[in-house]
Design a protein around this motif. Structure first.
Motif, short mmCIF file in Angstrom:
data_model
loop_
_atom_site.label_atom_id
_atom_site.label_comp_id
_atom_site.label_asym_id
_atom_site.label_seq_id
_atom_site.Cartn_x
_atom_site.Cartn_y
_atom_site.Cartn_z
N ALA A 64 -8.99 4.51 17.09
CA ALA A 64 -9.63 6.34 16.69
C ALA A 64 -8.74 7.64 16.53
CB ALA A 64 -10.46 6.09 18.44
N LEU A 124 -7.84 7.87 13.16
CA LEU A 124 -8.52 7.85 12.29
C LEU A 124 -9.14 9.65 12.67
CD1 LEU A 124 -11.35 7.38 10.44
CD2 LEU A 124 -12.68 7.36 12.69
N LEU A 125 -9.51 10.33 14.19
CA LEU A 125 -8.71 12.04 13.62
C LEU A 125 -7.67 12.48 12.92
CD1 LEU A 125 -10.17 12.01 17.37
CD2 LEU A 125 -11.15 12.01 15.46
N VAL A 171 -10.22 2.53 11.36
CA VAL A 171 -11.72 2.47 11.09
C VAL A 171 -11.57 0.56 10.60
CG1 VAL A 171 -13.83 1.48 9.40
CG2 VAL A 171 -13.08 4.06 9.37
N PHE A 190 -10.70 -0.36 15.00
CA PHE A 190 -11.48 0.69 16.12
C PHE A 190 -12.39 -0.73 15.87
CE2 PHE A 190 -15.60 2.00 17.57
CZ PHE A 190 -14.92 3.16 18.88
N ALA A 191 -13.16 -1.04 14.78
CA ALA A 191 -13.88 -2.34 14.02
C ALA A 191 -13.83 -3.56 15.20
CB ALA A 191 -14.42 -2.61 12.71
N ILE A 250 -11.00 -0.82 1.88
CA ILE A 250 -11.47 0.88 2.76
C ILE A 250 -10.78 1.00 2.33
CG2 ILE A 250 -12.10 1.68 4.95
CD1 ILE A 250 -11.77 -1.61 5.95
N PHE A 303 -11.69 5.66 0.61
CA PHE A 303 -11.22 6.41 1.13
C PHE A 303 -10.67 7.32 -0.10
CE2 PHE A 303 -11.68 5.17 5.81
CZ PHE A 303 -11.84 6.12 5.71
#
Lengths: 59, 255
Positions: free
Chosen positions: B77, B80-81, B204, B207-208, B225, B229
């Motif tokens: 997380a 990602l942020l 991503v 987290f998944a 991925i 992006f």
């Protein structure tokens, strides 16, 4: 952007917890799709804001 | 592990850490050139020691106390942020809405500010010490975060992340020593664009995984991925450029 990302993470978590095994196996793709849509939407909005600011500055 | 596999695994940490080292090195160089090298080098050494203590303490706690899936979730997380912030800024810069980050401008500004403050002889330069200390500690913390994030899986991932960060540090510091001037030759926005996409991708992915997903081909999904992006971000650049009227990019930089 950060709030949108946190919402996307929360939705993914809910999907994984509430859904079955099959949902759990697509949660990553769902998160990826949500984040990609978020990037385009957020930047499009930033572009609109910049354009509005430029228009008002010209007047 | 053979050197090629190690190099491939270490690349994300290398690129991400290089960006942080460029920022810290630029500041230390600016202080050193204007105020002498003793204080900023001492500031750098003290900051490095402080950083080692922080990482040593937190690193052990992270491994022994926190469950792996929770760590992956939190780090995913955060990545990602963190990555989205970089990516957004890089896209806005490419589109001309935000001015390109200019290391030379920062360097000249540092020079002017430090010269203005002046310096008396035979006095320890606390300003130079603190400026270097602060820069190295802050950027070093970010490097540590990158290493922990990329090496969260442990084993090969951790070794690769540590190697990537160390090589990036040696490379950028060596470049700084050789050039003795700001690292303007590093196209920072391209680095931020690529690193932002990589950080988001790992975010991503982890987290998944923390939520129980198994990616097809495991880590082989990561390049896919990253491409997603990069493609979407580049599409955003094109949309923004089309959205703003001709010549507006230059005008927008004055806001």
């Amino acid at each position: 952007m950060a709030i949108g990302a946190l919402i996307a993470l929360a939705i993914s978590w809910l999907l994984a917890v509430a859904g079955g095994d099959r949902t759990q196996q697509i949660v990553g793709w769902a998160l990826l799709a949500m984040v990609l849509v978020l990037i385009v939407a957020n930047l499009y909005r930033a572009g609109l804001v910049a354009r509005a600011r430029m228009s008002s500055a010209r007047r | 592990m053979d050197p090629i596999t190690l190099a491939i695994h270490a690349t994300p940490a290398f690129v991400a850490s290089a960006v942080e080292f460029v920022e810290a090195t630029t500041i230390v160089l600016a202080v050193g050139v204007t105020r002498g090298w003793r204080a900023p080098l001492l500031g750098t050494v003290v900051a490095t020691a402080a950083l080692a203590i922080i990482i040593g303490t937190l690193g052990v706690a992270l491994v022994t106390v926190v469950p792996e899936h929770l760590l992956k979730g939190v780090v995913g997380a955060l990545l990602l942020l963190f990555g989205l912030r970089w990516l957004r800024k890089a896209v806005l810069r490419f589109a001309g809405i935000v001015a390109i980050h200019d290391e030379e401008l920062i360097y000249l500004r540092e020079l002017a500010e430090l010269r203005q403050q002046g310096l008396r002889k035979n006095e320890f330069d606390w300003v130079g010490f603190l400026v270097a200390f602060k820069a190295v500690l802050l950027e070093g913390t970010e490097v540590a975060f990158i290493v922990i994030a990329f090496g969260a899986a442990g084993g090969v991932a951790l070794t690769s992340a540590v190697v990537g960060a160390i090589v990036a540090g040696i490379f950028v510091i060596g470049l700084g020593i050789a050039l003795q001037k700001p690292l303007t030759m590093v196209p920072e926005n391209w680095l931020k664009f690529g690193v932002g996409a990589m950080l988001c991708s790992f975010g991503v992915f982890w987290f998944a995984e923390a939520l129980g997903m198994t990616w097809p081909g495991d880590a082989l999904s990561i390049p896919l991925i990253v491409v997603a992006f990069l493609a979407v971000s580049w599409l955003a650049v094109r949309i923004l450029k089309a959205l703003l009227p001709q010549g507006a990019q230059i005008e927008a930089r004055n806001f």
